[in-house]
Design a protein around this motif. Structure first.
Motif, PDB file in Angstrom:
ATOM      1  N   TRP A  67      27.007 -10.969  26.574  1.00  0.00           N
ATOM      2  CA  TRP A  67      26.382 -10.177  25.527  1.00  0.00           C
ATOM      3  C   TRP A  67      27.006  -9.161  25.190  1.00  0.00           C
ATOM      4  N   ARG A  68      28.648  -9.293  25.592  1.00  0.00           N
ATOM      5  CA  ARG A  68      29.063  -7.803  24.486  1.00  0.00           C
ATOM      6  C   ARG A  68      29.389  -8.962  23.593  1.00  0.00           C
ATOM      7  N   ALA A  69      29.743 -10.322  23.635  1.00  0.00           N
ATOM      8  CA  ALA A  69      29.676 -11.104  22.423  1.00  0.00           C
ATOM      9  C   ALA A  69      28.476 -10.280  21.358  1.00  0.00           C
ATOM     10  N   LEU A  70      27.402 -10.413  21.010  1.00  0.00           N
ATOM     11  CA  LEU A  70      26.494  -9.706  20.253  1.00  0.00           C
ATOM     12  C   LEU A  70      26.924  -9.269  19.705  1.00  0.00           C
ATOM     13  N   ALA A  71      28.023  -8.236  19.845  1.00  0.00           N
ATOM     14  CA  ALA A  71      28.297  -7.078  19.171  1.00  0.00           C
ATOM     15  C   ALA A  71      30.005  -7.249  18.245  1.00  0.00           C
ATOM     16  N   VAL A  72      29.464  -8.656  17.521  1.00  0.00           N
ATOM     17  CA  VAL A  72      30.894  -8.050  16.906  1.00  0.00           C
ATOM     18  C   VAL A  72      30.537  -7.793  15.567  1.00  0.00           C
ATOM     19  N   GLU A  73      29.476  -8.620  15.025  1.00  0.00           N
ATOM     20  CA  GLU A  73      28.899  -7.370  13.840  1.00  0.00           C
ATOM     21  C   GLU A  73      28.137  -6.634  13.455  1.00  0.00           C
TER      22      GLU A  73
END
Length: 1641
Positions: free
Chosen positions: A1148-1154
């Motif tokens: 889930w936290r990876a979806l906040a990269v961009e």
């Protein structure tokens, strides 16, 4: 009327005297005394009548009444008439004699009344007492006791009665059969006798100056016969003591001849009582009085009694005592008083008895005798004057006593002798010597002699007493100056007086200064005139030597130097001026340091410099030679004191170096070699230092003496029968060799450099190895002594250092160097590798360090062997156990420094990258050792080498540092070593390597790179045991490396680090991973090209590991997937089981990269969270009929996902874009999940998970929503909001039903302060929810909007009008909580926008007054909010709007003053204060005065409210009411006592307030009293107690003319009822007030 009312009050109080509580009884007694103050005769009459009417009243209560009567009589004796005095006397007499048996308290109280009356009406009292003191019949015991007390209290009044009293009493003595009666008679006779003696002593002031002592002689003699003959023999101890106390003063009144006649019987009789009584002070006191009487009349029969007297008194003084017992101490004083009497009348007999006792075997006998001797020396000085020689001669035996207590007593006697001139007599010098001997005692010896069970451990020690005595005698007794000077000088040099040096020096300094004031001739010491005095050379040598240990013996260094300075003229005439400038800096140096901080080496150097300077000033060879002889003579005195002896050797060397006589130098050096204690290491070292210092000036003579000594017979072994001592003689010979070798080493180290170098290979080294066990220089001799090895190594080290420091060392070719290095290596290899017990290897490595720098260079293999052996010898040493740590740690640190010096010395021979690589390769196995202590030591050495390489870097051209990557790859993973010290050393290594690279790139040596300098700031993070902090620091180190690493070194670095992944230390392997990822991110695009492969690795590794590099890959993979299939990824992840596992959360936290992707994800999740209902109503079946709420799954999952996404730092921009929507939705999500539970399936699952391992985050619905809101605020740039909420506990409040409203308010306040620009859109989003079907959401939104009005930001953002309209629309909301919050919001304008209150005044006032009258709120919470709000608004409203409603508001809130709810009481009272404040200067005071007066009593009494908030509100309200009472003095008093922060003494304040009220507003008395009556029934104990207290103070300060205002009947009845209150405090205050009502009588 008056009399009847006082009687009524007294009757009420007297009825209460039987209260069970002692405090109430005491207060009733005090109240009766207060009534007596107002009307003494009436009060006494009431007490008298009560006692007569209540015959059966128990005696404890009768006692209390009699005590009150005594106080009244004592205070008003001058106001009583004779009739009342007689009535009181008759009553007291009756009470006293009512009971035939003895009832002490009762009869004593009645007796005290009679004594009080008798102070003025002695005739009346005596008339009554004499009526009960008739001849022929025994009186009551208390009658006799009263007569005794009367005699003591009224001497002049009673003595005229004593003749008749005694004549009546004497026949009664024979009739008294009971001991109590006899004790009373004895007490009477004692006080009668004391009164007669006092009367006769003040005869000039007596009413009848014709009274004579012999008037009473006959009666006293008759009484004496009975007391002594019969009563003194009683078995009752109390009676015997009473007889004794009477006989003492009676003895002064007996006829002289009769006393003389009785003494032979009286004294033995009294002495016999010592054996019958444990507490003997009364015996001793009486005996002293009898002895004084006998001596005053010149008794001749006393002399035969002296032996028994002295024996008995001596036994008393020698008895074991407990110093803590006052009676024992008093007895000793009385016994010593007896000795004083005897010393003045029979000094010869006394001394003949005492002085032989000094030889007794019993310790207490000797100590007691000395105590008496000291006392009589001081108290009978004139009688002892001619006995001085006798007393002095008798002190010889005590001077030899070894008992500690006896010693202390002897010192005290000698101190007394000094003050009275004894020490000036022949034999006095022995006393002085004794004190000095005791000053020299070591403290530990004294404690050992006392023993752990000693009775006197707490007393001053013998040494401390002696030191004080010596200084006192020296400075305070002028006559002792000629005795002590110069006699005390004789004690300076003997060793046995070393411990006394400090006090000796201090006394001598004082005496010397005093002599200087008299004149120079008186001051000079004539050594020849008195052979016992030490010579100036002896004094100088002694004082200088002991100064080397300056803090020992209470600071003998400073004391010795001061004495040297004082004696400068006697030591040498030329030294005065010089020492005046050189000694003070030495003393200042000692003041600046302590024993722990002083550098011994530095201090000794200062003393030796002082000595050299002194010798230079004197410049007299004869004087210098004499000083050297004296120093050598004193050397044996310091056997067992190695440090002092070592320093004295240095002093000898210094003095010999200054002499010009070669013969003296050679003779003294030879003698030193022959007489030195070669077995002692410190002495060998000291002797060697002596030779080294002397060689500075006499090198050839020193070497010649050493050569002669080595060739002498001392080194030849004996043969024959003496071979039985072979082992011993060989051992001594080895020590002797060690001394000589050390001497050569010190000579090499200290002799002039230009003279040493030619002699190294020709003289010094051959002689060093001549007696050593090795084949060096062609000589081979066996040895087994390790100390000899150490001596050789140390001397080699000094010689090598001397060569290196020589200016010609660069051209010197040391041919013996390889052999010496090989020998040092042999020594190092022979040492045990796992332990460190001697400095041998340290000194050997130091020698190698100096040798390495000399020519010729060592062969490569020799260098490698040397490094290898030294590393193994030092790094493998095991850490020391705790008990030996201090010493061993110091030795190991020194050894490590020696190893560092050796390695840097070797590195200096090849200062190239290759040379550095060779040294690091030697260290590599130790750097990767599995043992932590070896790693940290190896890294420390590596850092040291790198620093040295960097400091001495010389780059002739721009050349590459080709092995940089290899070295950084070796050191950087160790930044995460398990040992914190290793981590920091690794950073130091990386730091040095990066600067080396910069140096090779051409940067200047002093260049400082900002990026590399950051490594120093990262060191602190490596100490933290938290892995997150540690690896974050490693990541930062990786970034720094990446920024400064040349491109061509990247591959070698990565390869080296990949090797590090297999490091057994998991921390280091993880650090390598962190740094690899950092390098790949910062410097390469390999990661982007390898994404598919890395995702594959992720899928295979996720199940097996949680390493950081795999988690990073997972995040990147999910980002790539979601960028193409956002909705699908979100839906898929939402379908994951709740609670999310750690891998799901990471994804889930990876979806906040961009940002654009994050915005899509957040929008989808908001939609999911809002689409479904937040909860479902359910019933807890079989448990409760009330509905419960369960969370729905989809909104719950969406909430958890929002948290995970927004917890990623990169989500910030997307959160900012959706800030108002996210905030409003999550706040309402929080509100509608308060009290909501998980679905049953998830409850069971969470319980199972918690049983296995606690989850990092709870799945509880409300907590999940709160955490999501926190994450949203953090990512939205509102970190301050989150921190403020955390500090104030707001987040926890939001989660609970009870605290949710407060939590919302704190959130709104934080938003207004820290997120103002966000509020317009947030407010718009929340206003839309005010019509929500969920009541809790309406409450939450209303509470948030209401709190916004508390801030000025709404005015700045022009939101005020819209907010007021929104809140006004909810005034009729069916929910009381919403209506209450609306009122709170309207009141908040006072804080947020005070300038807008007047504009909206009528609207606000109408709303608040409506709240006061809200009838739909059974708990009055809306009214409470209205009161609080109105209090805030009052100061800001227009007076014309406010004044018409003030009385109405005051009347409306008055019932709340006494509400059971503390909040209502506090708010209403505080509002009342604000109403008063609003009237100040507004012209409405007159109209409001009625309300002020009506509220005065409640406010005063509620100051004692059990709730602090109410009490504080009362303070404020009273302060505000003061000006409206139109009394400036009262207003000022209220301000003074009740201001905030001042402690309140309620009684003092109430007294002051009532006094002012009655002075300025007396007409209010009746109203105030009647109002206070209402509170007599209050439910609060403290208020109930304060009400009568208030009444009492009002009555106390009211004038008599205002008495009609008070209806006394109901008041008295109410107070009478309070006397039965269950609370003792209330009864106490009621009784106190009843006493004050006597004023109105």
């Amino acid at each position: 009327m008056t009399e009847s009312y006082v009687k009524k009050l007294a009757a009420i109080l007297l009825d209460a005297i039987t209260d069970k509580d002692p405090l109430v009884q005491e207060q009733v007694c005090g109240a009766l005394c207060a009534l007596g103050e107002a009307a003494p005769e009436e009060a006494l009459g009431a007490c008298e009548e009560y006692l007569r009417q209540h015959e059966k009243l128990a005696h404890p209560y009768r006692t209390m009444i009699l005590r009150a009567m005594e106080v009244v009589v004592s205070s008003h004796i001058g106001e009583l008439d004779k009739a009342k005095a007689r009535a009181v006397t008759l009553l007291a007499s009756s009470e006293m004699t009512r009971a035939k048996e003895l009832v002490c308290d009762w009869q004593r109280a009645a007796s005290n009344v009679l004594v009080a009356v008798g102070k003025r009406f002695v005739g009346t009292v005596m008339e009554e007492l004499l009526s009960k003191f008739q001849p022929g019949a025994l009186p009551h015991c208390s009658v006799v006791q009263t007569l005794a007390n009367l005699a003591a209290s009224n001497v002049f009044g009673m003595v005229p009665f004593l003749t008749s009293l005694l004549s009546t009493m004497l026949p009664m003595l024979g009739m008294a059969k009971h001991d109590a009666m006899r004790v009373a008679f004895c007490c009477a006779l004692q006080h009668f006798s004391e009164s007669i003696l006092e009367y006769l002593a003040d005869l000039d002031q007596a009413p009848d100056p014709t009274v004579r002592k012999d008037t009473f002689a006959t009666d006293m003699l008759s009484a004496y016969d009975i007391l002594f003959t019969h009563w003194l023999q009683s078995r009752e101890a109390k009676l015997r003591l009473a007889v004794l106390e009477a006989l003492g003063p009676m003895s002064h009144l007996l006829p002289g001849e009769k006393l003389e006649e009785q003494l032979p019987k009286l004294l033995p009789g009294v002495l016999a009582l010592y054996k019958k009584h444990a507490e003997t002070v009364h015996v001793s006191k009486s005996l002293g009085q009898i002895l004084e009487a006998a001596v005053s009349m010149g008794s001749r029969t006393l002399e035969p009694q002296l032996d028994s007297l002295l024996a008995a008194l001596h036994a008393q003084i020698c008895a074991p005592v407990e110093s803590s017992s006052p009676l024992v101490v008093s007895n000793q004083k009385e016994v010593l008083r007896c000795f004083t009497v005897l010393a003045r009348c029979a000094p010869d007999r006394l001394l003949a008895f005492l002085l032989p006792k000094l030889d007794a075997s019993n310790e207490r006998t000797r100590v007691g005798t000395l105590q008496v001797v000291r006392h009589v020396i001081n108290s009978a000085a004139s009688q002892m004057e001619v006995k001085k020689p006798f007393i002095l001669s008798s002190m010889r035996l005590p001077l030899l006593d070894t008992n500690t207590k006896v010693k202390r007593a002897v010192v005290q006697v000698i101190s007394a002798m000094a003050h009275h001139g004894y020490l000036e007599q022949p034999g006095g010098e022995a006393m002085v010597e004794y004190i000095v001997q005791q000053c020299a005692l070591p403290p530990e010896t004294e404690l050992q002699k006392l023993g752990p069970d000693s009775e006197d451990l707490t007393a001053d020690s013998v040494r401390a007493v002696s030191v004080s005595a010596l200084y006192l005698v020296s400075t305070a007794v002028d006559r002792m100056s000629d005795v002590l000077w110069p006699y005390l000088l004789a004690f300076l040099t003997p060793v046995r007086f070393t411990g006394a040096l400090t006090p000796l020096c201090r006394s001598l300094v004082y005496l010397a200064q005093k002599r200087q004031e008299v004149g120079a001739e008186a001051f000079l010491i004539q050594s020849d005139s008195n052979v016992t005095l030490p010579s100036p050379y002896a004094i100088t040598a002694r004082l200088l030597t002991v100064s080397s240990q300056p803090y020992m013996g209470d600071g003998r260094g400073a004391a010795s130097l001061r004495l040297l300075n004082a004696l400068h003229r006697s030591i040498h005439p030329l030294l005065g001026q010089r020492w005046a400038t050189t000694i003070p800096p030495l003393l200042e140096h000692l003041d600046e340091f302590t024993e722990e901080t002083l550098s011994q080496k530095e201090w000794e150097e200062k003393l030796l410099a002082f000595l050299r300077d002194t010798l230079a000033v004197v410049s007299d060879n004869t004087w210098i030679c004499q000083l050297s002889l004296e120093m050598c003579k004193q050397l044996p005195c310091y056997n067992g004191l190695p440090q002092e002896k070592n320093f004295l050797y240095k002093c000898v060397g210094t003095v010999l170096g200054a002499t010009s006589s070669k013969d003296v130098v050679r003779r003294q050096l030879r003698e030193l070699l022959e007489t030195a204690g070669h077995q002692e290491e410190a002495e060998r070292e000291g002797l060697a230092c002596c030779f080294g210092i002397c060689a500075i000036s006499h090198l050839d003579d020193v070497l010649a003496q050493l050569g002669d000594f080595m060739r002498s017979d001392v080194f030849r072994k004996s043969t024959g029968i003496f071979n039985i001592f072979k082992e011993r003689s060989e051992n001594e010979l080895e020590k002797l060799k060690g001394t000589v070798i050390l001497c050569y080493g010190h000579v090499a180290a200290r002799a002039p450099r230009e003279l040493v170098l030619p002699k190294v290979e020709s003289d010094l080294l051959p002689n060093m190895f001549h007696y050593f066990s090795t084949k060096v220089l062609g000589i081979k001799v066996e040895t087994k002594d390790p100390a000899l090895k150490l001596c050789l190594v140390q001397s080699m080290c000094m010689a090598s250092q001397a060569i290196c420091n020589n200016a010609q060392a660069g051209s010197f070719h040391f041919s013996r160097k390889p052999e010496l290095v090989a020998q040092m290596m042999e020594f190092i290899k022979a040492e045990p590798p796992d332990s460190l017990r001697s400095p041998l290897r340290k000194k050997a490595m130091l020698a190698c360090t100096y040798l390495v720098s000399l020519e010729p260079a060592l062969e490569e293999q020799v260098r490698a062997d040397l490094v290898r052996h030294c590393l193994h010898s030092v790094l493998s040493v095991l850490p020391d156990p705790e008990g030996e740590r201090d010493h061993q740690e110091s030795l190991y640190l020194d050894t490590m420094h020696a190893l560092e010096d050796l390695l840097t010395s070797l590195l200096r021979r090849d200062m190239t990258p290759q040379g550095l690589q060779i040294m690091v390769e030697h260290l590599r196995p130790w750097i990767k050792s599995p043992r932590g202590h070896e790693r940290v030591r190896a890294l420390g050495l590596s850092a040291c080498l790198l620093r040295h390489f960097l400091d001495h870097l010389r780059v002739g051209a721009l050349v590459p540092f080709h092995n940089l990557g290899l070295l950084i790859g070796l050191f950087s993973p160790r930044c995460a070593d398990l040992w914190p010290a290793t981590r920091q050393e690794a950073v130091s290594c990386v730091y040095a390597l990066l600067y080396l690279q910069l140096g090779y790139e051409g940067f200047a040596r002093d260049y400082r790179d900002d990026v590399v300098e950051r490594l120093l700031t990262l060191k602190d993070g490596l100490v933290d045991p938290d892995p997150d902090v540690l690896f974050h620091t490693c990541h930062s180190i990786g970034q720094i490396i990446a920024k400064r690493l040349p491109p061509e070194q990247l591959i070698s670095l990565l390869l080296t680090m990949f090797e590090g992944l297999g490091d057994p230390d998991k921390n280091c392997s993880r650090a390598a991973t962190v740094m690899i990822n950092c390098l790949l991110k910062e410097r390469g695009h390999v990661l982007l090209e390898k994404v598919p492969e890395l995702v594959t690795v992720l899928r295979s590794k996720l199940r097996d590991t949680r390493e950081e590099d795999i988690l990073k890959a997972a995040q990147h993979s999910v980002y790539l997937l979601a960028s193409q299939h956002c909705a699908a990824v979100v839906a898929s992840l939402l379908g994951s089981p709740l609670p999310f596992d750690s891998h799901t959360c990471t994804l889930w936290r990876a979806l906040a990269v961009e940002p654009s992707l994050t915005t899509q994800v957040l929008g989808l999740l908001l939609d999911k969270m809002s689409r479904d209902v937040p909860f479902k109503e359910t019933r807890a079946f079989l448990l409760s009929s009330s509905p419960g709420r369960e969370a729905t799954l989809l909104p719950l999952a969406a909430t958890c996902a929002l948290y995970e996404v927004m917890s990623a730092p990169a989500s910030g921009p997307a959160v900012l874009g959706l800030y108002p929507q996210l905030f409003a939705a999550l706040l309402l999500r929080v509100s509608c999940t308060v009290g909501v539970v998980l679905p049953r399936t998830l409850q069971a699952k969470e319980r199972r998970s918690a049983a296995v391992a606690p989850a990092p985050r709870t799945l509880e619905p409300c907590s999940s929503a709160v955490e999501a809101l926190q994450a949203m605020l953090l990512r939205g740039g509102s970190e301050d909001v989150v921190q403020r909420m955390e500090l104030e506990g707001g987040w926890q409040l939001l989660r609970t039903s009870a605290g949710h409203e407060e939590g919302v308010a704190r959130l709104a306040s934080a938003m207004a302060k820290f997120a103002g620009p966000r509020l317009p859109l947030v407010m718009a989003a929340l206003v839309c929810t005010q019509g929500s079907i969920y009541e809790i959401q309406r409450v939450t939104s209303t509470g948030f909007l209401a709190e916004l009005l508390n801030s000025n930001v709404v005015n700045d953002l022009m939101l005020l009008e819209s907010l007021l309209d929104s809140l006004a629309a909810r005034q009729k909301d069916p929910c009381a909580s919403v209506r209450r919050l609306v009122l709170r919001g309207l009141a908040n304008i006072a804080s947020g926008s005070p300038d807008k209150v007047q504009a909206h005044g009528p609207q606000l006032l109408t709303a608040v007054l409506g709240g006061l009258d809200d009838g739909d709120d059974p708990h009055s919470l809306v009214a409470l909010e209205a009161m609080v709000g109105l209090a805030r608004l009052l100061d800001l409203m227009e007076p014309q709007d406010l004044h018409p409603v003030l009385p109405h508001v005051a009347i409306r809130i008055r019932p709340f003053f006494d509400s059971e709810k503390v909040e209502l009481r506090s708010a209403s009272i505080r509002l009342f204060g604000h109403l008063n404040k609003a009237c100040h200067g507004g012209g409405c005071e007159d109209g409001f005065l009625e309300q002020v007066v009506g509220g005065l009593v409640p406010l005063l009494l509620h100051l004692q409210d059990p709730q602090a908030a109410v009490s504080s509100a009362c303070r404020f309200a009273l302060c505000m009411s003061g000006p409206n009472l139109k009394c400036e003095e009262l207003a000022a008093a209220l301000q003074k006592h009740l201001r905030e922060g001042r402690g309140l003494h309620f009684g003092e304040f109430l007294n002051c307030a009532c006094k002012l009220l009655m002075h300025h507003l007396p007409d209010l008395l009746g109203r105030l009293v009647s109002t206070s009556l209402f509170y007599f029934k209050s439910s609060w104990e403290d208020v109930r107690a304060a009400a009568p207290m208030l009444t009492g103070f009002l009555v106390l300060h009211a004038e008599a003319e205002h008495r009609p205002q008070v209806d006394l009947e109901p008041l008295t009845a109410a107070l009478q009822l309070l006397l039965k209150d269950p609370a003792p405090l209330v009864r106490v205050k009621a009784a106190e007030t009843l006493g004050r009502l006597g004023k109105f009588a």
